[in-house]
Scaffold this active site. Structure first.
Site, PDB file in Angstrom:
ATOM      1  CB  VAL A   1      -0.961  -0.003   1.218  1.00  0.00           C
ATOM      2  CG1 VAL A   1      -1.643   1.349   1.377  1.00  0.00           C
ATOM      3  CG2 VAL A   1      -1.998  -1.093   1.047  1.00  0.00           C
TER       4      VAL A   1
ATOM      5  CG  PHE B   1     -11.626   1.043  -0.576  1.00  0.00           C
ATOM      6  CD1 PHE B   1     -12.301   0.157   0.250  1.00  0.00           C
ATOM      7  CD2 PHE B   1     -11.699   2.389  -0.305  1.00  0.00           C
ATOM      8  CE1 PHE B   1     -13.059   0.617   1.325  1.00  0.00           C
ATOM      9  CE2 PHE B   1     -12.458   2.865   0.765  1.00  0.00           C
ATOM     10  CZ  PHE B   1     -13.131   1.978   1.582  1.00  0.00           C
TER      11      PHE B   1
ATOM     12  CE  LYS C   1      -9.586  -2.393   3.311  1.00  0.00           C
ATOM     13  NZ  LYS C   1      -9.364  -2.501   1.891  1.00  0.00           N
TER      14      LYS C   1
ATOM     15  CG  ASN D   1     -11.607  -5.900   2.648  1.00  0.00           C
ATOM     16  OD1 ASN D   1     -11.876  -5.501   1.513  1.00  0.00           O
ATOM     17  ND2 ASN D   1     -10.392  -5.826   3.150  1.00  0.00           N
TER      18      ASN D   1
ATOM     19  CG  PHE E   1     -15.736 -10.176  -5.758  1.00  0.00           C
ATOM     20  CD1 PHE E   1     -14.638  -9.606  -6.368  1.00  0.00           C
ATOM     21  CD2 PHE E   1     -15.596 -10.681  -4.481  1.00  0.00           C
ATOM     22  CE1 PHE E   1     -13.422  -9.537  -5.710  1.00  0.00           C
ATOM     23  CE2 PHE E   1     -14.388 -10.622  -3.815  1.00  0.00           C
ATOM     24  CZ  PHE E   1     -13.302 -10.040  -4.435  1.00  0.00           C
TER      25      PHE E   1
ATOM     26  N   GLY F   1     -14.230 -20.973  -6.055  1.00  0.00           N
ATOM     27  CA  GLY F   1     -12.837 -21.405  -6.207  1.00  0.00           C
ATOM     28  C   GLY F   1     -12.388 -22.165  -4.987  1.00  0.00           C
TER      29      GLY F   1
ATOM     30  CB  CYS G   1      -7.048  -7.584   2.735  1.00  0.00           C
ATOM     31  SG  CYS G   1      -5.744  -6.355   2.529  1.00  0.00           S
TER      32      CYS G   1
ATOM     33  CE  LYS H   1      -5.435  -9.380  -6.004  1.00  0.00           C
ATOM     34  NZ  LYS H   1      -6.540  -8.477  -6.130  1.00  0.00           N
TER      35      LYS H   1
ATOM     36  NE  ARG I   1       1.078  -9.699   2.543  1.00  0.00           N
ATOM     37  CZ  ARG I   1       1.064  -8.363   2.700  1.00  0.00           C
ATOM     38  NH1 ARG I   1       1.248  -7.836   3.890  1.00  0.00           N
ATOM     39  NH2 ARG I   1       0.875  -7.581   1.667  1.00  0.00           N
TER      40      ARG I   1
END
Ligand code: NAD
Length: 431
Positions: free
Chosen positions: A11, A150, A205, A209, A250, A254, A261, A321, A328
């Site tokens: 970030v 974000f 936030k 998430n 979204f 999977g 996060c 991803k 992480r």
């Protein structure tokens, strides 16, 4: 404007570089000396598409510099962004030790009005804690603002340069004006800068998430149901996504979400709610679905092979991803650990995360320089991360290289009909 960014990770580096790109003078601070050395010498420390070009340009133009000294970093800054880690603590809450120790340090070295902006993901009430930690040692004027971030890894530069919205929590007119000026170049197309109080910004936030994690877990449950009743989750996904109230994005099932996060933020949200005496029922379910989903690919392998002892599995994808080197909480970690504990051998390839993987697994798995090298003599291929380069491989070559022609696809990137046509045994999620 003169800006300091404290914490130069995913970030912080993107934030600092993008603010420099709009003409600000940015100093990035980090305690990691080797990171600061590399950055000072023009070496980008993370893989993020589009970042290197911006980084090098702003370094060359002297708008971007790096230091390990907090005092030096903030000396001239009007605004100080905190982009520090907020990892999961032992009880699930976000650990604020990095944020609060920097705040306390700031209190000891600040000499004039500054705006301190929490960009880290922090629980409700943190702005107040940061305020108090500074005020313990500093009695001049300052403001603490909550400005949750974000951006998504893999598209972080685009997200930062063109945010859907900017959320700013502050009750100070002075801070509001400066932050509005700072962010204006990023919202020229009319996307909103939404001002609110600090507590609402902090909660926004976690709410975002947690909602996204809920969407993923919901689709994973639909996929489980599809497998049991003979429906195709891809069709169901397309069928429901056409409804504007649901939306197309979204909705992909999977092998569970990973990354730095969602897992920690869902846990922190649950803990925050519990601390207030509220049982956030949906999020408990989201959590338990993710735990189950992490095992589905290995369960499919067990169902197919029986005992996995002595089998070699080729893993395509290690990053949590595509388009990042970040591992992480990556599903690849739990899958690999399960396979190793069952006595299987893992040969892995990822376009960007090989170095990260070496730090995670050491010499417990074998690392391949090319995707096809991983297949040579393996019993099966497991697709773990949906990198573009895995989407249209040479299936004939895959078939030739594998000992048995079996693919376990954790990301549904191939068509079951096509796999059947090619004579490959194919297992995916919810189809
Ligand atoms: P990161 O681990 O990549 O970076 C954190 C950096 O802070 C590291 O470079 C570390 O060395 C440095 N640091 C630690 N202590 C320090 C100190 N005392 N002084 C200066 N530097 C120090 O973390 P990240 O992924 O950039 O996340 C930072 C925050 O942003 C977290 O709260 C995270 O939840 C949030 N966030 C992350 C993302 C993401 O996609 N990574 C997106 C939105 C929000």
């Amino acid at each position: 404007m003169k800006i300091a960014v404290v914490g130069t990770g995913y970030v912080g580096l993107v934030t600092g570089t993008c603010f420099a790109e709009t003409g600000n003078d940015v100093v990035c601070v980090d305690i990691d000396e080797s990171k600061i050395d590399k950055l000072t010498n023009g070496q980008v420390t993370i893989y993020e598409p589009g970042l290197e070009k911006l980084f090098l340009r702003n370094l060359r133009e002297d708008r971007l510099s790096f230091t390990t000294s907090l005092e030096e970093g903030i000396r001239e800054a009007a605004i100080i962004f905190l982009a520090l880690p907020t990892p999961q603590g032992e009880d699930g809450s976000a650990d604020l030790k990095y944020v609060l120790s920097v705040a306390e340090h700031l209190g000891r070295i600040m000499k004039e009005y500054k705006i301190i902006v929490d960009k880290s993901t922090v629980p409700v009430g943190t702005a107040e804690k940061v305020h108090n930690a500074i005020a313990d040692n500093y009695n001049g004027e300052f403001d603490v603002v909550s400005n949750p971030e974000f951006l998504r890894e893999g598209v972080a530069v685009d997200d930062f340069m063109k945010p859907d919205r900017v959320v700013i929590g502050t009750n100070s007119d002075r801070a509001r004006k400066l932050l509005n000026d700072l962010y204006s170049p990023f919202v020229r197309q009319g996307n909103p800068i939404i001002f609110m109080d600090e507590r609402s910004a902090e909660l926004t936030k976690y709410a975002a998430n947690s909602f996204l994690a809920t969407k993923i877990s919901f689709m994973n449950e639909i996929a489980q149901l599809c497998e049991r009743i003979g429906a195709d989750v891809d069709m169901v996904r397309r069928g429901i996504g056409g409804d504007e109230r649901i939306g197309r994005r979204f909705l992909f099932p999977g092998i569970g979400y990973g990354g730095s996060c969602f897992p920690k933020d869902v846990k922190a949200m649950l803990k925050s709610a519990a601390d207030e005496g509220y049982d956030f029922k949906i999020l408990h379910a989201v959590e338990s679905v993710i735990q189950l989903q992490k095992s589905v690919l290995v369960e499919k392998m067990q169902a197919h092979f029986g005992d996995l002892k002595g089998r070699t599995i080729a893993l395509w994808g290690l990053a949590f991803k595509p388009k990042t080197d970040d591992m992480r909480e990556a599903p690849a970690i739990s899958i690999t650990e399960k396979l190793l504990s069952m006595g299987a051998r893992v040969c892995a390839y990822d376009p960007e995360a090989m170095e990260t993987a070496r730090r995670v697994f050491g010499d417990r798995i074998c690392y391949c320089n090319h995707s096809y090298d991983a297949l040579d003599g393996a019993d099966a291929l497991a697709v773990v991360t949906e990198w573009n380069e895995f989407r249209e491989p040479d299936f004939k070559r895959i078939k030739q290289l594998l000992k048995s022609p079996v693919i376990f696809d954790g990301r549904n990137i191939y068509s079951p009909e096509m796999m059947r046509g090619l004579g490959l045994q194919y297992f995916s999620i919810g189809r």
